[in-house]
Design a protein around this motif. Structure first.
Motif, PDB file in Angstrom:
ATOM      1  N   THR A 185      15.236  -5.994   5.869  1.00  0.00           N
ATOM      2  CA  THR A 185      15.761  -5.861   4.514  1.00  0.00           C
ATOM      3  C   THR A 185      14.646  -5.445   3.557  1.00  0.00           C
ATOM      4  O   THR A 185      13.499  -5.849   3.721  1.00  0.00           O
ATOM      5  N   HIS A 186      14.989  -4.586   2.593  1.00  0.00           N
ATOM      6  CA  HIS A 186      13.989  -4.002   1.674  1.00  0.00           C
ATOM      7  C   HIS A 186      14.657  -3.881   0.315  1.00  0.00           C
ATOM      8  O   HIS A 186      15.594  -3.115   0.146  1.00  0.00           O
ATOM      9  N   ASN A 187      14.197  -4.671  -0.646  1.00  0.00           N
ATOM     10  CA  ASN A 187      14.943  -4.755  -1.906  1.00  0.00           C
ATOM     11  C   ASN A 187      14.122  -4.467  -3.147  1.00  0.00           C
ATOM     12  O   ASN A 187      12.951  -4.851  -3.233  1.00  0.00           O
ATOM     13  N   HIS A 188      14.778  -3.802  -4.086  1.00  0.00           N
ATOM     14  CA  HIS A 188      14.142  -3.498  -5.368  1.00  0.00           C
ATOM     15  C   HIS A 188      14.701  -4.394  -6.463  1.00  0.00           C
ATOM     16  O   HIS A 188      15.816  -4.901  -6.368  1.00  0.00           O
ATOM     17  N   ASP A 189      13.893  -4.559  -7.513  1.00  0.00           N
ATOM     18  CA  ASP A 189      14.156  -5.610  -8.481  1.00  0.00           C
ATOM     19  C   ASP A 189      14.775  -5.139  -9.791  1.00  0.00           C
ATOM     20  O   ASP A 189      14.627  -5.793 -10.814  1.00  0.00           O
TER      21      ASP A 189
ATOM     22  N   LEU B 141       0.806  -1.227   0.000  1.00  0.00           N
ATOM     23  CA  LEU B 141       0.000   0.000   0.000  1.00  0.00           C
ATOM     24  C   LEU B 141       0.840   1.279   0.000  1.00  0.00           C
ATOM     25  O   LEU B 141       0.319   2.363  -0.180  1.00  0.00           O
ATOM     26  N   ARG B 142       2.143   1.158   0.193  1.00  0.00           N
ATOM     27  CA  ARG B 142       3.002   2.356   0.149  1.00  0.00           C
ATOM     28  C   ARG B 142       3.955   2.254  -1.047  1.00  0.00           C
ATOM     29  O   ARG B 142       3.737   2.892  -2.061  1.00  0.00           O
ATOM     30  N   ASP B 143       4.951   1.396  -0.977  1.00  0.00           N
ATOM     31  CA  ASP B 143       5.890   1.275  -2.102  1.00  0.00           C
ATOM     32  C   ASP B 143       5.163   0.718  -3.335  1.00  0.00           C
ATOM     33  O   ASP B 143       5.359   1.191  -4.460  1.00  0.00           O
ATOM     34  N   GLY B 144       4.298  -0.270  -3.125  1.00  0.00           N
ATOM     35  CA  GLY B 144       3.550  -0.863  -4.242  1.00  0.00           C
ATOM     36  C   GLY B 144       2.667   0.160  -4.919  1.00  0.00           C
ATOM     37  O   GLY B 144       2.529   0.187  -6.143  1.00  0.00           O
TER      38      GLY B 144
ATOM     39  N   GLY C  71       9.908  -2.626  -9.374  1.00  0.00           N
ATOM     40  CA  GLY C  71       9.165  -3.249  -8.292  1.00  0.00           C
ATOM     41  C   GLY C  71      10.012  -3.685  -7.110  1.00  0.00           C
ATOM     42  O   GLY C  71      11.243  -3.514  -7.090  1.00  0.00           O
ATOM     43  N   ASN C  72       9.323  -4.248  -6.113  1.00  0.00           N
ATOM     44  CA  ASN C  72       9.952  -4.718  -4.872  1.00  0.00           C
ATOM     45  C   ASN C  72      10.098  -6.238  -4.913  1.00  0.00           C
ATOM     46  O   ASN C  72       9.585  -6.890  -5.810  1.00  0.00           O
ATOM     47  N   ALA C  73      10.705  -6.760  -3.868  1.00  0.00           N
ATOM     48  CA  ALA C  73      10.760  -8.219  -3.702  1.00  0.00           C
ATOM     49  C   ALA C  73       9.331  -8.708  -3.510  1.00  0.00           C
ATOM     50  O   ALA C  73       8.539  -8.067  -2.816  1.00  0.00           O
TER      51      ALA C  73
END
Ligand SMILES: [Zn+2]
Length: 515
Positions: free
Chosen positions: A200-204, A11-14, A236-238
């Protein structure tokens, strides 16, 4: 077995994915589903970024009690104050403050010295801790930061009261080995690290978000940040479902688990896809349409003899049922209600009546009504617009290969009764959209149009997704119908209604602020 906390940021990064804009009702619906899925923390938005974000974060914080709800804030007192107003009634008020720590971000974006960055981070964490029992602090662009500096600032913010330390790969640049080294280094070099959980917070961007998340978990991360279907900023994110299933299926290797209710994964994925308009590719791991399809003859033969020859986990594990015919034309209201409750429906009696009617109409036209069909009807009825300014009353399209397509449309406008109009176009959909544009006093720019069927079969339901620009605002809309042209009209009208509602909400807020 280590417990890994799941921090969902759909709901935030997405929601920061290009072209995605969820409204209040949609965010709340996704939040309720994430609670059913069992996420430990959900990031509901960035309360200081807009009134709309504030309102939805507050509503989610007041509604969701099974998961901790958090909101993002920059390291400034105003953001922290606004976040507190939005989150104070949540079950466990939690804030997520961030500040960049990489040389490039400190020099060019923040224009601050490393000492100033440490001081600002400590001050903001102290300020937040005076209000929030749980304070998560993020070192933005951590993967491109210098390790000794990270160790210094992390020790200082833990002393200031941070309980979770997040180390994001903000730009999707790191590799599994590098991120593993970073987590190990900080676990070994921050003296008070036992007082905080590492996240951990990862981008693709390089396609390594899930692999990087798993490497971080192996090297000390106790929390993983992710989104449903991997949606998020840029590439996008993980993706949540891939991490959760990898940990579950490879327990032997990772010795860690999330504790999520895995059979809610499919439904969560479908809901997020439907409401964001971001279609899940058929080859997507875990939730793609082909994830359990065995095409080669040799594979099919193997699976028939023993599933485990080519299937490392069953579709049932993640809630993918065989999608059998669930109800037919003669099913009664009681059986129908039982089925939709089983599918997660938690709306009102009025809504049940609406869905039941839609189901009966569909069952007249379609032989087998599947779970996916019911889910589409449920979503349409429960996540509709608060106010419908225009409703489709009737649609007629005249099309032939040798004549000009013409659409005639009747709309119900609650404030003025019914209106009717006709227009032509070079194709049927264009004729419909030209007609609607006249009726709602355009201009409307159609930026995107996508169509898909719900399951196969020539009698399948059609689902249309549009992105439009109307009145200077970009909006999305979706429509489901047995006929593709009707679904196209509905999607367009939905987008128009959303724009008008947003405009009305913003005008109301401006009035309140000026009063
Ligand atoms: Zn991010």
């Amino acid at each position: 077995m280590r417990k890994i906390n799941v921090f969902d940021t759909t709901l935030r990064d997405g929601e920061q994915s290009a072209g995605v804009n969820l409204n209040f009702e949609e965010k709340l619906e996704i939040a309720k589903q994430l609670e059913r899925l069992g996420v430990d923390v959900m990031e509901a938005g960035f309360p200081a970024s807009s009134q709309g974000d504030f309102r939805s974060v507050q509503a989610i914080a007041n509604t969701v009690k099974g998961s901790s709800v958090t909101g993002l804030a920059r390291s400034v007192t105003k953001d922290i104050d606004v976040a507190w107003e939005a989150l104070k009634k949540s079950a466990e008020p939690r804030i997520h403050v961030f500040l960049a720590t990489s040389p490039i971000h400190m020099t060019y974006k923040l224009r601050m010295t490393p000492d100033e960055v440490v001081r600002t981070a400590v001050e903001s964490v102290k300020y937040a801790k005076a209000k929030f029992p749980q304070v998560q602090w993020s070192a933005e662009d951590a993967s491109r930061s210098e390790l000794p500096f990270l160790a210094t600032i992390i020790e200082a913010v833990i002393d200031a009261g941070a309980t979770v330390i997040n180390l994001p790969d903000t730009v999707g640049y790191t590799t599994p080995q590098e991120i593993g080294n970073m987590f190990r280094y900080l676990t070994e070099n921050v003296p008070n690290i036992d007082r905080a959980i590492l996240s951990t917070h990862n981008h693709d961007d390089l396609g390594m978000a899930v692999a990087n998340s798993l490497a971080a978990i192996q090297n000390g991360a106790g929390q993983v940040e992710c989104t449903m279907n991997g949606i998020g900023e840029r590439a996008g994110n993980a993706s949540l479902e891939e991490i959760a299933v990898a940990l579950n299926i490879r327990k032997d290797h990772y010795q860690a688990d999330t504790g999520l209710t895995l059979k809610e994964i499919k439904r969560s994925s479908s809901l997020v896809s439907k409401l964001t308009g971001m279609i899940v590719p058929s080859n997507k791991a875990v939730v793609g349409a082909n994830a359990f399809a065995h095409e080669s003859g040799i594979h099919q033969d193997g699976v028939l003899k023993n599933k485990e020859t080519y299937e490392i986990f069953t579709p049932e594990l993640v809630g993918v049922s065989s999608n059998r015919m669930v109800l037919g034309k003669h099913s009664g209201r009681h059986a129908f209600k039982e089925k939709i409750v089983e599918l997660g429906f938690n709306g009102t009696e009025d809504q049940i009546q609406t869905i039941f009617k839609a189901f009966k109409d569909l069952a007249d036209k379609k032989k087998d009504v599947t779970e996916d069909d019911l889910f589409a009807l449920m979503t349409e009825a429960t996540v509709g617009e608060a106010v419908a300014h225009y409703e489709l009353e009737a649609l007629q399209v005249n099309y032939g290969t040798n004549n000009i397509p013409t659409a005639t449309i009747t709309l119900n406008v609650p404030s003025e009764g019914t209106i009717q109009e006709a227009a032509t176009g070079s194709g049927s959909v264009e004729a419909i959209y030209n007609t609607l544009e006249r009726m709602i006093d355009g201009p409307v720019i159609l930026e995107d149009y996508r169509i898909q069927s719900i399951n196969g079969g020539r009698d399948a339901l059609a689902e249309v997704f549009v992105k439009i620009q109307y009145d200077g605002v970009e909006s999305t809309g979706r429509g489901t119908a047995h006929d593709v042209l009707e679904a196209s009209a509905k999607a367009y009208i939905h987008a128009i209604n959303r724009t008008i509602n947003r405009r009305a909400y913003n005008a109301e807020r401006m009035k309140q602020l000026n009063a």
